[in-house]
Design a protein around this motif. Structure first.
Motif, PDB file in Angstrom:
ATOM      1  N   ARG A 199      -8.343  -6.312   5.148  1.00 22.64           N
ATOM      2  CA  ARG A 199      -7.417  -5.631   6.059  1.00 22.64           C
ATOM      3  C   ARG A 199      -6.847  -4.377   5.393  1.00 22.64           C
ATOM      4  NH1 ARG A 199      -3.355  -7.632  10.198  1.00 22.64           N
ATOM      5  NH2 ARG A 199      -1.554  -6.278   9.977  1.00 22.64           N
ATOM      6  N   GLN A 200      -6.431  -4.524   4.136  1.00 21.06           N
ATOM      7  CA  GLN A 200      -5.857  -3.406   3.382  1.00 21.06           C
ATOM      8  C   GLN A 200      -6.892  -2.292   3.189  1.00 21.06           C
ATOM      9  OE1 GLN A 200      -4.744  -4.500  -0.590  1.00 21.06           O
ATOM     10  NE2 GLN A 200      -3.863  -2.504  -1.050  1.00 21.06           N
ATOM     11  N   VAL A 201      -8.111  -2.642   2.806  1.00 26.69           N
ATOM     12  CA  VAL A 201      -9.172  -1.655   2.614  1.00 26.69           C
ATOM     13  C   VAL A 201      -9.479  -0.950   3.935  1.00 26.69           C
ATOM     14  CG1 VAL A 201     -11.638  -1.388   2.086  1.00 26.69           C
ATOM     15  CG2 VAL A 201     -10.193  -2.810   0.618  1.00 26.69           C
ATOM     16  N   ASN A 202      -9.515  -1.710   5.033  1.00 29.66           N
ATOM     17  CA  ASN A 202      -9.849  -1.139   6.338  1.00 29.66           C
ATOM     18  C   ASN A 202      -8.824  -0.127   6.838  1.00 29.66           C
ATOM     19  OD1 ASN A 202     -12.316  -2.377   6.691  1.00 29.66           O
ATOM     20  ND2 ASN A 202     -11.513  -4.054   7.913  1.00 29.66           N
ATOM     21  N   THR A 203      -7.594  -0.215   6.366  1.00 32.26           N
ATOM     22  CA  THR A 203      -6.576   0.737   6.828  1.00 32.26           C
ATOM     23  C   THR A 203      -6.923   2.170   6.440  1.00 32.26           C
ATOM     24  OG1 THR A 203      -5.203   0.479   4.850  1.00 32.26           O
ATOM     25  CG2 THR A 203      -4.699  -0.965   6.734  1.00 32.26           C
ATOM     26  N   LYS A 204      -7.728   2.329   5.398  1.00 33.91           N
ATOM     27  CA  LYS A 204      -8.081   3.664   4.906  1.00 33.91           C
ATOM     28  C   LYS A 204      -9.433   4.154   5.410  1.00 33.91           C
ATOM     29  CE  LYS A 204      -5.638   2.333   0.780  1.00 33.91           C
ATOM     30  NZ  LYS A 204      -5.859   1.639  -0.472  1.00 33.91           N
ATOM     31  N   LEU A 205     -10.092   3.355   6.266  1.00 34.56           N
ATOM     32  CA  LEU A 205     -11.451   3.682   6.690  1.00 34.56           C
ATOM     33  C   LEU A 205     -11.511   4.089   8.158  1.00 34.56           C
ATOM     34  CD1 LEU A 205     -13.331   0.672   5.049  1.00 34.56           C
ATOM     35  CD2 LEU A 205     -13.191   3.014   4.189  1.00 34.56           C
ATOM     36  N   PRO A 206     -12.440   4.994   8.485  1.00 36.35           N
ATOM     37  CA  PRO A 206     -12.660   5.288   9.907  1.00 36.35           C
ATOM     38  C   PRO A 206     -13.308   4.076  10.583  1.00 36.35           C
ATOM     39  CG  PRO A 206     -14.274   6.444   8.545  1.00 36.35           C
ATOM     40  CD  PRO A 206     -13.296   5.788   7.606  1.00 36.35           C
ATOM     41  N   PRO A 233     -14.188   1.628  -4.215  1.00 37.90           N
ATOM     42  CA  PRO A 233     -14.274   2.600  -3.123  1.00 37.90           C
ATOM     43  C   PRO A 233     -15.685   2.773  -2.551  1.00 37.90           C
ATOM     44  CG  PRO A 233     -13.167   3.565  -5.038  1.00 37.90           C
ATOM     45  CD  PRO A 233     -13.650   2.217  -5.435  1.00 37.90           C
ATOM     46  N   ARG A 234     -16.705   2.416  -3.314  1.00 36.70           N
ATOM     47  CA  ARG A 234     -18.086   2.531  -2.835  1.00 36.70           C
ATOM     48  C   ARG A 234     -18.500   1.373  -1.929  1.00 36.70           C
ATOM     49  NH1 ARG A 234     -20.528   2.882  -8.696  1.00 36.70           N
ATOM     50  NH2 ARG A 234     -19.015   1.221  -8.783  1.00 36.70           N
ATOM     51  N   PHE A 235     -17.748   0.282  -1.970  1.00 39.01           N
ATOM     52  CA  PHE A 235     -18.111  -0.943  -1.241  1.00 39.01           C
ATOM     53  C   PHE A 235     -18.300  -0.717   0.255  1.00 39.01           C
ATOM     54  CE2 PHE A 235     -17.199  -5.157   0.617  1.00 39.01           C
ATOM     55  CZ  PHE A 235     -18.106  -5.940  -0.084  1.00 39.01           C
ATOM     56  N   PHE A 295     -12.991 -10.283  -5.589  1.00 27.65           N
ATOM     57  CA  PHE A 295     -12.106  -9.241  -5.063  1.00 27.65           C
ATOM     58  C   PHE A 295     -12.420  -7.855  -5.617  1.00 27.65           C
ATOM     59  CE2 PHE A 295      -8.834 -12.814  -4.570  1.00 27.65           C
ATOM     60  CZ  PHE A 295      -9.277 -13.104  -3.295  1.00 27.65           C
ATOM     61  N   ASP A 296     -12.863  -7.763  -6.864  1.00 26.30           N
ATOM     62  CA  ASP A 296     -13.119  -6.454  -7.471  1.00 26.30           C
ATOM     63  C   ASP A 296     -14.147  -5.627  -6.705  1.00 26.30           C
ATOM     64  OD1 ASP A 296     -11.185  -6.786  -9.394  1.00 26.30           O
ATOM     65  OD2 ASP A 296     -12.586  -7.501 -10.934  1.00 26.30           O
ATOM     66  N   PRO A 297     -15.284  -6.195  -6.296  1.00 28.43           N
ATOM     67  CA  PRO A 297     -16.230  -5.374  -5.521  1.00 28.43           C
ATOM     68  C   PRO A 297     -15.633  -4.855  -4.208  1.00 28.43           C
ATOM     69  CG  PRO A 297     -17.304  -7.359  -6.305  1.00 28.43           C
ATOM     70  CD  PRO A 297     -15.846  -7.498  -6.610  1.00 28.43           C
ATOM     71  N   VAL A 298     -14.810  -5.647  -3.553  1.00 21.90           N
ATOM     72  CA  VAL A 298     -14.211  -5.228  -2.281  1.00 21.90           C
ATOM     73  C   VAL A 298     -13.248  -4.064  -2.514  1.00 21.90           C
ATOM     74  CG1 VAL A 298     -12.826  -5.963  -0.291  1.00 21.90           C
ATOM     75  CG2 VAL A 298     -14.472  -7.542  -1.313  1.00 21.90           C
ATOM     76  N   LEU A 301      -8.696 -12.915   0.656  1.00 20.66           N
ATOM     77  CA  LEU A 301      -9.818 -12.029   0.948  1.00 20.66           C
ATOM     78  C   LEU A 301      -9.610 -11.322   2.283  1.00 20.66           C
ATOM     79  CD1 LEU A 301     -12.672 -10.924   0.342  1.00 20.66           C
ATOM     80  CD2 LEU A 301     -13.567 -12.957   1.518  1.00 20.66           C
ATOM     81  N   PHE A 302      -9.182 -12.058   3.300  1.00 20.25           N
ATOM     82  CA  PHE A 302      -8.926 -11.456   4.612  1.00 20.25           C
ATOM     83  C   PHE A 302      -7.877 -10.346   4.497  1.00 20.25           C
ATOM     84  CE2 PHE A 302      -9.797 -15.895   6.638  1.00 20.25           C
ATOM     85  CZ  PHE A 302     -11.142 -15.790   6.337  1.00 20.25           C
ATOM     86  N   ALA A 303      -6.818 -10.613   3.728  1.00 21.14           N
ATOM     87  CA  ALA A 303      -5.747  -9.617   3.545  1.00 21.14           C
ATOM     88  C   ALA A 303      -6.263  -8.385   2.806  1.00 21.14           C
ATOM     89  CB  ALA A 303      -4.573 -10.238   2.802  1.00 21.14           C
TER      90      ALA A 303
END
Length: 141
Positions: A68-75, A8-10, A2-5, A63-65
């Motif tokens: 999903r959380q990371v993707n909310t902040k991405l274009p 912010p650089r991932f 989970f840490d690499p995901v 992992l899926f969740a």
């Protein structure tokens, strides 16, 4: 894992995450969920697989969740996609799952370019793949 995901650089380095505990028949459901869509039950993606341990492990659901959380902040062009690499249950008995998983990653890498990361494990062994522009490399952890 989970840490690499969470780093912010991932998203700038990895386009896709391939998982063995994901029935490829449910890829549209997984895509909708990780993109932030209204998906009431994602658990069947990991439960309906040829991998017995996936049915009771919550790792992939977490992992899926997280994706999903990371993707909310991405274009849209930087969103991470989770690839369900287990063959569809309706298909004939799976053979050569390593080849199927690596093939799915390679096809996705060619489509988007860049790098993809994958991890797969069984009780007997742990294997990881590193996908590069030149192909895929299998290694042991």
């Amino acid at each position: 894992m989970f840490d690499p995901v969470r780093d912010p650089r991932f998203p700038g380095r990895v386009n896709d995450i391939a998982v063995e505990c994901g029935n490829s028949l449910h890829q549209p459901l997984l895509d909708a969920y990780t993109a932030g869509g209204d998906v009431p039950d994602i658990s069947r993606v990991r439960r309906d697989t040829t991998q017995p341990s996936c049915g009771f492990s919550l790792f992939y659901e977490q992992l899926f969740a997280l994706v999903r959380q990371v993707n909310t902040k991405l274009p849209a062009e930087r969103k991470i996609r989770v690839l369900a690499c287990d063959p569809p249950i309706a298909a004939e008995a799976p053979q050569g799952l390593d080849v199927v998983r690596a093939g799915a990653l390679e096809a996705r890498r060619r489509q988007r370019g860049g790098l993809a990361a994958g991890a797969a494990s069984t009780p007997a062994r742990r294997t990881s793949w590193r996908i590069t522009t030149g192909g895929w490399v299998r290694g042991r952890r």
